[in-house]
Design a protein around this motif. Structure first.
Motif, PDB file in Angstrom:
ATOM      1  N   THR A  60      42.410 -14.119 -12.846  1.00 60.20           N
ATOM      2  CA  THR A  60      42.075 -13.422 -11.605  1.00 60.20           C
ATOM      3  C   THR A  60      40.583 -13.503 -11.317  1.00 60.20           C
ATOM      4  O   THR A  60      40.176 -13.778 -10.172  1.00 60.20           O
ATOM      5  CB  THR A  60      42.525 -11.959 -11.689  1.00 60.20           C
ATOM      6  N   SER A  61      39.763 -13.281 -12.325  1.00 58.27           N
ATOM      7  CA  SER A  61      38.316 -13.291 -12.097  1.00 58.27           C
ATOM      8  C   SER A  61      37.814 -14.695 -11.788  1.00 58.27           C
ATOM      9  O   SER A  61      36.887 -14.858 -10.982  1.00 58.27           O
ATOM     10  CB  SER A  61      37.589 -12.735 -13.323  1.00 58.27           C
ATOM     11  N   THR A  62      38.405 -15.699 -12.394  1.00 66.30           N
ATOM     12  CA  THR A  62      37.995 -17.071 -12.077  1.00 66.30           C
ATOM     13  C   THR A  62      38.325 -17.409 -10.635  1.00 66.30           C
ATOM     14  O   THR A  62      37.511 -18.007  -9.921  1.00 66.30           O
ATOM     15  CB  THR A  62      38.682 -18.067 -13.015  1.00 66.30           C
ATOM     16  N   LEU A  63      39.511 -17.021 -10.195  1.00 70.68           N
ATOM     17  CA  LEU A  63      39.860 -17.262  -8.790  1.00 70.68           C
ATOM     18  C   LEU A  63      38.911 -16.523  -7.863  1.00 70.68           C
ATOM     19  O   LEU A  63      38.427 -17.095  -6.873  1.00 70.68           O
ATOM     20  CB  LEU A  63      41.305 -16.807  -8.538  1.00 70.68           C
ATOM     21  N   ALA A  64      38.623 -15.269  -8.189  1.00 64.99           N
ATOM     22  CA  ALA A  64      37.703 -14.504  -7.348  1.00 64.99           C
ATOM     23  C   ALA A  64      36.306 -15.119  -7.342  1.00 64.99           C
ATOM     24  O   ALA A  64      35.666 -15.235  -6.278  1.00 64.99           O
ATOM     25  CB  ALA A  64      37.645 -13.059  -7.841  1.00 64.99           C
ATOM     26  N   ALA A  65      35.826 -15.533  -8.513  1.00 61.54           N
ATOM     27  CA  ALA A  65      34.485 -16.120  -8.593  1.00 61.54           C
ATOM     28  C   ALA A  65      34.407 -17.434  -7.831  1.00 61.54           C
ATOM     29  O   ALA A  65      33.412 -17.718  -7.145  1.00 61.54           O
ATOM     30  CB  ALA A  65      34.091 -16.323 -10.057  1.00 61.54           C
ATOM     31  N   MET A  66      35.446 -18.242  -7.936  1.00 62.18           N
ATOM     32  CA  MET A  66      35.426 -19.519  -7.228  1.00 62.18           C
ATOM     33  C   MET A  66      35.484 -19.317  -5.712  1.00 62.18           C
ATOM     34  O   MET A  66      34.811 -20.019  -4.953  1.00 62.18           O
ATOM     35  CB  MET A  66      36.598 -20.385  -7.687  1.00 62.18           C
ATOM     36  N   LYS A  67      36.287 -18.369  -5.251  1.00 59.90           N
ATOM     37  CA  LYS A  67      36.332 -18.080  -3.818  1.00 59.90           C
ATOM     38  C   LYS A  67      35.027 -17.452  -3.353  1.00 59.90           C
ATOM     39  O   LYS A  67      34.571 -17.705  -2.228  1.00 59.90           O
ATOM     40  CB  LYS A  67      37.506 -17.147  -3.515  1.00 59.90           C
ATOM     41  N   LEU A  68      34.413 -16.640  -4.209  1.00 63.85           N
ATOM     42  CA  LEU A  68      33.104 -16.077  -3.889  1.00 63.85           C
ATOM     43  C   LEU A  68      32.066 -17.183  -3.764  1.00 63.85           C
ATOM     44  O   LEU A  68      31.230 -17.189  -2.843  1.00 63.85           O
ATOM     45  CB  LEU A  68      32.706 -15.075  -4.972  1.00 63.85           C
ATOM     46  N   MET A  69      32.131 -18.140  -4.671  1.00 68.17           N
ATOM     47  CA  MET A  69      31.225 -19.284  -4.613  1.00 68.17           C
ATOM     48  C   MET A  69      31.444 -20.086  -3.323  1.00 68.17           C
ATOM     49  O   MET A  69      30.489 -20.510  -2.667  1.00 68.17           O
ATOM     50  CB  MET A  69      31.471 -20.169  -5.838  1.00 68.17           C
ATOM     51  N   THR A  70      32.694 -20.285  -2.949  1.00 70.60           N
ATOM     52  CA  THR A  70      32.977 -21.030  -1.719  1.00 70.60           C
ATOM     53  C   THR A  70      32.400 -20.305  -0.510  1.00 70.60           C
ATOM     54  O   THR A  70      31.832 -20.937   0.387  1.00 70.60           O
ATOM     55  CB  THR A  70      34.504 -21.199  -1.560  1.00 70.60           C
ATOM     56  N   ALA A  71      32.547 -18.990  -0.472  1.00 68.58           N
ATOM     57  CA  ALA A  71      31.975 -18.227   0.639  1.00 68.58           C
ATOM     58  C   ALA A  71      30.454 -18.322   0.649  1.00 68.58           C
ATOM     59  O   ALA A  71      29.829 -18.436   1.718  1.00 68.58           O
ATOM     60  CB  ALA A  71      32.430 -16.772   0.546  1.00 68.58           C
ATOM     61  N   LEU A  72      29.833 -18.297  -0.529  1.00 65.89           N
ATOM     62  CA  LEU A  72      28.370 -18.430  -0.599  1.00 65.89           C
ATOM     63  C   LEU A  72      27.919 -19.814  -0.175  1.00 65.89           C
ATOM     64  O   LEU A  72      26.851 -19.975   0.442  1.00 65.89           O
ATOM     65  CB  LEU A  72      27.898 -18.124  -2.022  1.00 65.89           C
ATOM     66  N   VAL A  73      28.699 -20.827  -0.509  1.00 65.98           N
ATOM     67  CA  VAL A  73      28.362 -22.180  -0.055  1.00 65.98           C
ATOM     68  C   VAL A  73      28.375 -22.243   1.463  1.00 65.98           C
ATOM     69  O   VAL A  73      27.514 -22.880   2.079  1.00 65.98           O
ATOM     70  CB  VAL A  73      29.348 -23.203  -0.667  1.00 65.98           C
ATOM     71  N   ASN A  74      29.318 -21.560   2.077  1.00 67.23           N
ATOM     72  CA  ASN A  74      29.370 -21.521   3.538  1.00 67.23           C
ATOM     73  C   ASN A  74      28.148 -20.803   4.099  1.00 67.23           C
ATOM     74  O   ASN A  74      27.570 -21.228   5.111  1.00 67.23           O
ATOM     75  CB  ASN A  74      30.656 -20.824   3.985  1.00 67.23           C
ATOM     76  N   VAL A  75      27.747 -19.723   3.433  1.00 69.68           N
ATOM     77  CA  VAL A  75      26.534 -19.019   3.863  1.00 69.68           C
ATOM     78  C   VAL A  75      25.308 -19.923   3.713  1.00 69.68           C
ATOM     79  O   VAL A  75      24.450 -19.991   4.601  1.00 69.68           O
ATOM     80  CB  VAL A  75      26.362 -17.724   3.045  1.00 69.68           C
TER      81      VAL A  75
END
Length: 1359
Positions: free
Chosen positions: A314-329
């Motif tokens: 769960t945390s890996t999925l959350a971290a990877m999606k968080l990273m994707t959102a930060l890449v967009n930012v």
């Protein structure tokens, strides 16, 4: 609408509110400058503080002086109600109602001045400059909150979002009624409103909001524990995670991301959406406050290093999606920086008179702020990448590895300037060697997104050169989905640069167009089309409107023919056409071009087609016509005919019309041109099967039909090849359709042809069978050729009125009497007579048939079976094979099954073979099927060494065996005849294992007991054969005896796990086995063992299938054959008896468990899949493990108990838990407690003997087990050393390396991947600016597992 001036004039001088009907993009520097200029603010700037709605926006601005801020700090903000009332007093009526509605539905509150550093995050940029960030420059570590900051948790107050409200929901005792987890799980609410509620809560009390978010991640992992405010205030992340791990429900292997059911179906997408929206809504200030993101990233990094799979996943999925959102930012920041830089350059390049210095100052300030924000984002992404991705992309769980690879592909595609380089591509390249197909699949899909964009090709050159061979080899992946995506990726590579792929690389893909798996073949067909057929020379543009031989497709058709011939798979044209059907439809449907290439003369300077090329073109043309007319893939490429859509049906009708109109005219010409070529004619004669015969009448094409019938008649007269004659017969059958008006015309032509053939055959046969004259070869050839033609037509047409049975019977009977009949004449005479019988059966099956017809058919059938039985002993193998095949078919057709379906009238026709016929059929199978490959010298062309002929011969033998097994399955012959088949199971497993196994399964469904008796009979036959070869004093360790024991073990496995269903069958099997073992007494007296006593050693393989009470019964039955002296014998020759007795006396695993083994095994499957076996231990197959357990149990029991039947052992709760792993030296007694010793009878001499034998076996088994464990440990260490290239400090104890070659071929092994690439872990450095913060400035909690979990926790093995 209220104007800006009205809003400012009616409010305080330092606060402004305005209502604007516009999009959020309205707020830019130009608009604010216009407002300042209109209001004469003189050096003060407008700053948006809060927004209520997106469409109708109420924005509160703060006028901040750039010179001094003291005056602002002295001011006080009016209350919310006073502020809005004053604003509404000057607004029109409609505006008042609208604003009042906004106030009623939104918890609007103006922040106190001390809290104004939390500016709006709803979509407005802060153009004042750098946001105030509390804590910036302080030494407070990320992930560790100061006392003052955490003191806010639990404070009283009634503010919305305060301690008594979380996410706008009322809470009691610190637990809210509707938590974030519940909202996301339902997935019904708009995610943006959920995030906006959380942001509002965060602005009022960030510790409370963060506590809510932390519990959200904990709950999403399936943990029932709750992080309290006290824990959040006083405990570090590592302590919190350890506490949550202790409270995790270990008995359940499921968690939200893996749960099934409708409520969890969309949980993952909602979970990912929440994280993305959270970052998007916070991207303008909150993510830069050095508190929220630091806490979240620290938590997710710690959870991703957990030994608990649910936390890690769960945390890996959350971290990877968080990273994707930060890449967009980060991408948006980069774009804004570029735009700001262009605006600055444009303004600076203006002449001094038109240059606005204040605008330059604003742009510089904005660029500086954007640069600082970008540095912050870089640090966050570095923390996630190094703290989570670098460790989890090689996780032991395939789903986690797949998540990492999927997301890094998104990063490289979304922000190629920062991520599309070899430092990140290497992770995708390495993971292409993953042992799990789903991970390799994610690698390929990630790369497809990159290669699809041709602008990125230059950045992929090094990667392509390093990993191209691996991608090519993945086209042969054992997972078909992976192979399909690998071919699609190579197609994109081909489109980007044709020079990258060599001819050898392309050839590896070309041959996949013949794959039986249709998606693979279609992908390969598209690759082939892109490579060879999609290019058109510029000089061909002028002939686009031409058709036929001069059309643009003429050269492409030739190219297709050349490819088909070079591939050397001439029998698979249908597969080639089906592979290219979707991508090259126009080319494959250009039948006019193909027809012209065959009929028209070549143009000047054009090279004509060779004979082979013409044959290939005709075959391809036939396959395209079949595909268009039938609209389904060829045999072996589809699961069945699917329902066509209306559009497909219309296309099918149009194609059939086009085919008929073209070839109704062209087919007679083609047949005339190629009439002497058997191969070409055979294919051409199949075309009328796909005609729309009505067009012959509507199109007035009767003369072309007559021409076609004349050509067919000529071909019948010219050819004797069976394929050609059968093609002619099928063509007549297709044209003789009573629904069309052409039926009479075709029927007359067919009758005339058959009349001539029948008269000619009777005349030739009379001369051929004259007594006293030896027939010459010419007469035999004439008889054979005519008989071939009649047989071919009798296959598809009813020729009963010509009375062919009598002449064929006369021919066959003469062959039996004289023995010199040519084998081909006998073969075709048998086949023709068979057709006569079948057509007669079809006729008498009608209710209108008479009793005389039944009796005549019965007599003919019985006579024909006798003739076939005589030919079973023929010296010619082809004749014997034909007689055997026909006999099996006739016996099957005329068995008791013939009366099924209410056809009792056919009862006189039922024919059951006698024992002599059954024996002859079985002897034929044993002599002609169960033979070695080298012994089969029955090749018609004398080239048995050729691989193709060997395969053909094996296929023929499999058909013969299947024909006989069909008789067994349908009880046409006795089931005990199957014993001779079953005993060949192990020896010929590769050739016939599937057929024999299916026969066992079907016979067991018919009669379990009889099937069991047949199995034991087959073992007895093998035992007797071994005795005949080696004598009674054979070595029980010999290969022959071991082979029989292995066969018995395989037989035992076929009975399955449900012992209740096979109870009687197993008991009967033991009964027959015991009787056989004691059947032959020893001539030397009772002191010597019976001659077949060693068979008990074989029989013991079935003891584990007995229930406990049945073991007792079998043991009692065994004692009837034993004498007292036998029970006292301890010599080696008596070991089979002692071993078998012990297998019956052993209680083994509890029988209650064995009865419900099917349920318990299924129930533990989930846990077993998630539990990795201990490293270095050999994992036994299911049956072997069960056998080993029985043996261990037997040995342990014999140390304490007498041979009497044990009581049922007491079950503990371990039946519902995972089985405890015991070391070899440990006893099972701890798991299954036994009765106390004083309850057992006294130990007698018989028990002592048994005990000594058990001890000896136990010591030997322990020694062998230790040796196997040592060998497996050495092998495992060797595999690990070869597989792991560099230091892999995995957080899990991997049983085997993650990277493994899973290709079907041995090529493409992992080579030295480090060469030519920088494989050191790098900092994320975004292109617009250099990373200004060193790696050491990051908080340790982000990337250092040691700061989150101590060594004691890290050392725990994964459950």
């Amino acid at each position: 609408m209220m104007t800006i001036e009205m809003a400012f004039k009616n409010l305080h001088n330092w606060k402004v509110a305005c209502k604007i009907q516009c999009s959020l993009s309205f707020w830019n520097i130009k608009v604010l400058k216009d407002m300042e200029r209109k209001l004469n603010l003189e050096g003060k700037k407008l700053r948006p503080l809060y927004c209520l709605d997106v469409k109708t926006t109420i924005v509160i601005f703060k006028m901040a002086s750039t010179k001094s801020k003291e005056g602002d700090k002295q001011a006080r903000v009016p209350s919310t109600s006073a502020f809005l009332n004053e604003f509404l007093s000057s607004a029109p009526k409609d505006d008042k109602e609208m604003i009042a509605a906004q106030e009623a539905t939104t918890n609007f509150a103006v922040l106190q001045e001390s809290e104004t550093h939390f500016s709006s995050d709803t979509d407005f940029e802060d153009i004042e400059g750098k946001n105030q960030k509390p804590g910036k420059g302080k030494t407070c570590k990320k992930g560790k909150k100061g006392t003052g900051e955490k003191a806010k948790v639990g404070n009283g107050g009634g503010k919305p979002g305060g301690p008594n409200r979380m996410n706008g929901h009322h809470q009691q005792n610190g637990v809210e009624n509707m938590m974030l987890f519940e909202v996301v799980k339902m997935g019904k609410s708009a995610m943006q409103s959920v995030v906006d509620d959380w942001i509002e809560s965060y602005k009022h009390d960030r510790d409370t909001a963060l506590l809510d978010l932390i519990n959200f991640f904990i709950q999403c992992s399936g943990c029932k524990g709750v992080v309290t405010a006290e824990m959040f205030r006083h405990m570090q992340n590592s302590e919190i995670i350890r506490k949550m791990t202790e409270e995790f429900d270990e008995d359940s292997g499921d968690y939200p991301l893996t749960m099934a059911g409708p409520q969890w179906k969309k949980f993952k997408s909602s979970f990912c959406e929440f994280i993305g929206v959270l970052v998007r809504q916070c991207q303008y200030s909150i993510i830069y406050d050095e508190y929220m993101m630091d806490t979240v990233i620290s938590l997710l990094t710690g959870l991703s290093d957990s030994q608990v799979r649910a936390f890690r996943h769960t945390s890996t999925l959350a971290a990877m999606k968080l990273m994707t959102a930060l890449v967009n930012v980060a991408l948006n920041l980069s774009i804004n920086m570029d735009n700001t830089q262009r605006q600055y350059e444009a303004e600076r390049n203006k002449i001094i008179g038109k240059r606005a210095n204040d605008r330059l100052e604003l742009l510089l300030q904005k660029r500086k702020e954007l640069q600082e924000n970008q540095d912050e984002i870089e640090n966050m992404m570095n923390a996630i990448f190094k703290g989570v991705f670098v460790h989890r992309y090689r996780d032991a769980i395939a789903e986690i590895r797949a998540i990492c690879i999927e997301e890094i592909g998104i990063w490289m595609k979304m922000y190629s300037d920062a991520f599309l380089n070899d430092s990140y591509l290497k992770y995708v390249g390495w993971t292409m060697h993953d042992k799990q197909g789903e991970v390799r699949l994610k690698c390929l899909t990630a790369l497809q997104g990159l290669y699809y964009n041709k602008e990125l090709n230059s950045k992929l050159e090094l990667f392509t050169s390093r990993f191209k061979d691996r991608i090519v080899s993945m086209t042969l992946d054992k997972e078909y989905d992976v192979a399909v995506q690998a071919i699609k990726l190579l197609t994109l590579v081909l489109q980007s640069s044709e020079e990258v792929l060599t001819a050898e690389d392309c050839e590896n893909v070309y041959h996949l167009v013949y794959s039986a798996h249709r998606p693979v073949a279609i992908a390969a067909g598209e690759f082939l089309y892109k490579k060879l057929f999609s290019r058109r020379d510029p000089e061909e543009d002028g002939i686009l409107k031409r058709r036929g031989r001069q059309g643009p497709n003429a050269n492409l058709v030739k190219t297709l023919v050349f490819f088909f011939l070079e591939s050397e798979l001439h029998e698979h044209a249908a597969y080639l056409v089906d592979s290219m059907w979707d991508c090259a439809t126009d080319l494959l449907k250009d039948w006019e071009c193909m027809n012209s290439l065959l009929l028209e003369e070549p143009l000047n300077g054009e090279e004509p087609l060779t004979d082979k090329q013409e044959s290939a073109l005709i075959e391809i043309m036939l396959c395209t016509i079949r595909q268009a007319a039938e609209c389904h893939p060829p045999v072996g490429r589809g699961t069945g005919k699917r329902v066509l859509t209306a559009k497909e049906k219309k296309a099918q009708l149009d194609d059939r019309t086009k085919i008929t109109e073209l070839f109704a005219i062209a087919l007679p010409q083609l047949l005339a041109k190629y009439s002497v070529d058997a191969e070409k004619v055979t294919n051409l004669l199949q075309l009328p099967q796909y005609f729309d015969l009505e067009i012959y009448t509507t199109g007035r094409l009767e003369k072309h039909l007559d021409a076609l019938l004349r050509q067919i008649r000529d071909i019948v007269e010219k050819h004797t090849d069976t394929d050609v004659l059968e093609a002619c017969s099928k063509t007549y059958h297709a044209l003789c359709n009573e629904e069309f008006t052409i039926f009479n015309r075709v029927d007359i032509a067919r009758s005339q042809l058959i009349d001539e053939l029948a008269d000619k055959f009777n005349r030739l046969l009379e001369d051929f069978l004259q007594e006293g004259e030896e027939p010459d070869e010419d007469d035999a050839y004439q008889v054979l050729s005519t008989l071939k033609r009649i047989t071919a037509f009798h296959n598809a047409h009813d020729l009963s009125r010509w009375d062919l049975f009598s002449c064929n019977y006369k021919l066959l009977k003469t062959g039996i009497e004289n023995g010199d009949m040519p084998e081909q004449i006998v073969i075709h005479a048998l086949q023709c007579t068979h057709y006569v019988i079948l057509w007669q059966l079809a006729k008498v099956s009608d209710s209108s048939s008479t009793k005389e017809d039944l009796l005549r058919l019965k007599k003919q059938m019985r006579v024909f079976c006798q003739i076939c039985q005589h030919y079973l002993t023929s010296v010619n193998t082809p004749v014997k094979e034909q007689a055997f095949t026909i006999l099996c078919d006739v016996l099957m057709i005329f068995s008791h099954q013939i009366m099924s379906g209410g056809r009792d009238i056919l009862e006189p026709l039922v024919y059951s073979p006698d024992s002599s016929l059954q024996s002859e059929l079985l002897s034929f199978i044993l002599d002609h099927v169960f033979i070695d490959q080298d012994d089969d010298t029955n090749s018609t062309d004398g080239q048995q060494d050729d691989e193709a002929s060997k395969i053909e011969a094996l296929h023929k033998r499999r058909n013969l065996l299947a024909a006989f097994c069909k008789l067994i399955v349908y009880t046409v012959v006795e089931m005990n005849t199957a014993a001779d088949i079953f005993k060949q199971y192990m020896k010929y497993y590769n050739d016939y294992g599937d057929i024999i196994k299916e026969t066992m399964s079907k016979t067991r469904q018919i009669d379990k007991i009889q099937c069991a008796k047949t199995l034991i009979l087959s073992l007895q036959q093998l035992f007797n054969e071994m005795i005949q070869e080696n004598g009674y004093n054979f070595d029980r360790s010999s290969p022959a005896f071991s082979g029989i024991k292995e066969l018995a073990r395989r037989f035992a496995l076929t009975f399955g796990l449900d012992q209740l269903k096979t109870r009687e069958a197993i008991a009967m099997l033991h009964k027959d086995g015991i009787e056989f073992a004691f059947k032959e007494p020893n001539p030397q007296g009772e002191s010597h063992p019976p001659l077949n006593l060693a068979f008990l050693d074989i029989l013991s393989e079935f003891s584990s299938k007995l229930l406990r009470q049945d073991k007792k019964t079998v043991y009692v039955y065994l004692e009837k054959f034993m004498t007292f002296q036998m029970s006292l014998r301890r010599e080696d020759v008596w070991l089979p008896l002692m071993s078998y007795r012990n297998s019956l006396l052993a209680g083994g695993d509890d029988d209650t468990m064995s009865v419900i083994s099917g349920i318990s095994n299924r129930g533990s499957t989930v846990r077993n899949k998630k539990t990795k076996p201990a490293t270095g231990k050999r994992k036994l197959p299911e049956a072997e493990e069960s056998s080993s357990s029985d043996s261990m149990w037997m040995n342990r029991e014999q140390t304490m108990h007498t041979p009497v039947m044990m009581q049922t052992p007491q079950l503990t709760s371990t039946i519902m838990r995972e089985p405890k792993r015991l070391r070899p030296e440990e006893s099972y007694m701890g798991v299954y407690p036994m009765q106390a010793e004083h309850h057992q009878p006294p130990i007698d001499y018989n028990t002592q003997v048994t005990w000594m034998l058990a001890q000896r076996q136990q010591e030997e088994a322990a020694r062998q087990q230790q040796e196997r464990a040592a060998m497996n440990y050495v092998k495992l260490r060797t595999n690990l050393q070869h597989a792991i290239r560099r230091g892999t400090s995995l957080m899990e104890d991997d049983e085997e390396p993650i990277v493994e070659d899973v290709m079907m071929s041995s090529e493409g092994r992992i080579e030295d991947l480090n060469e030519g690439m920088d494989f050191d872990t790098m900092d994320i450095d975004l292109p617009p600016s250099k990373n200004r913060r060193e790696r050491t400035e990051l908080k340790p909690d982000f990337f250092d597992p040691a700061s989150i979990m101590d060594e004691s926790v890290l050392g725990v093995s994964m459950f």
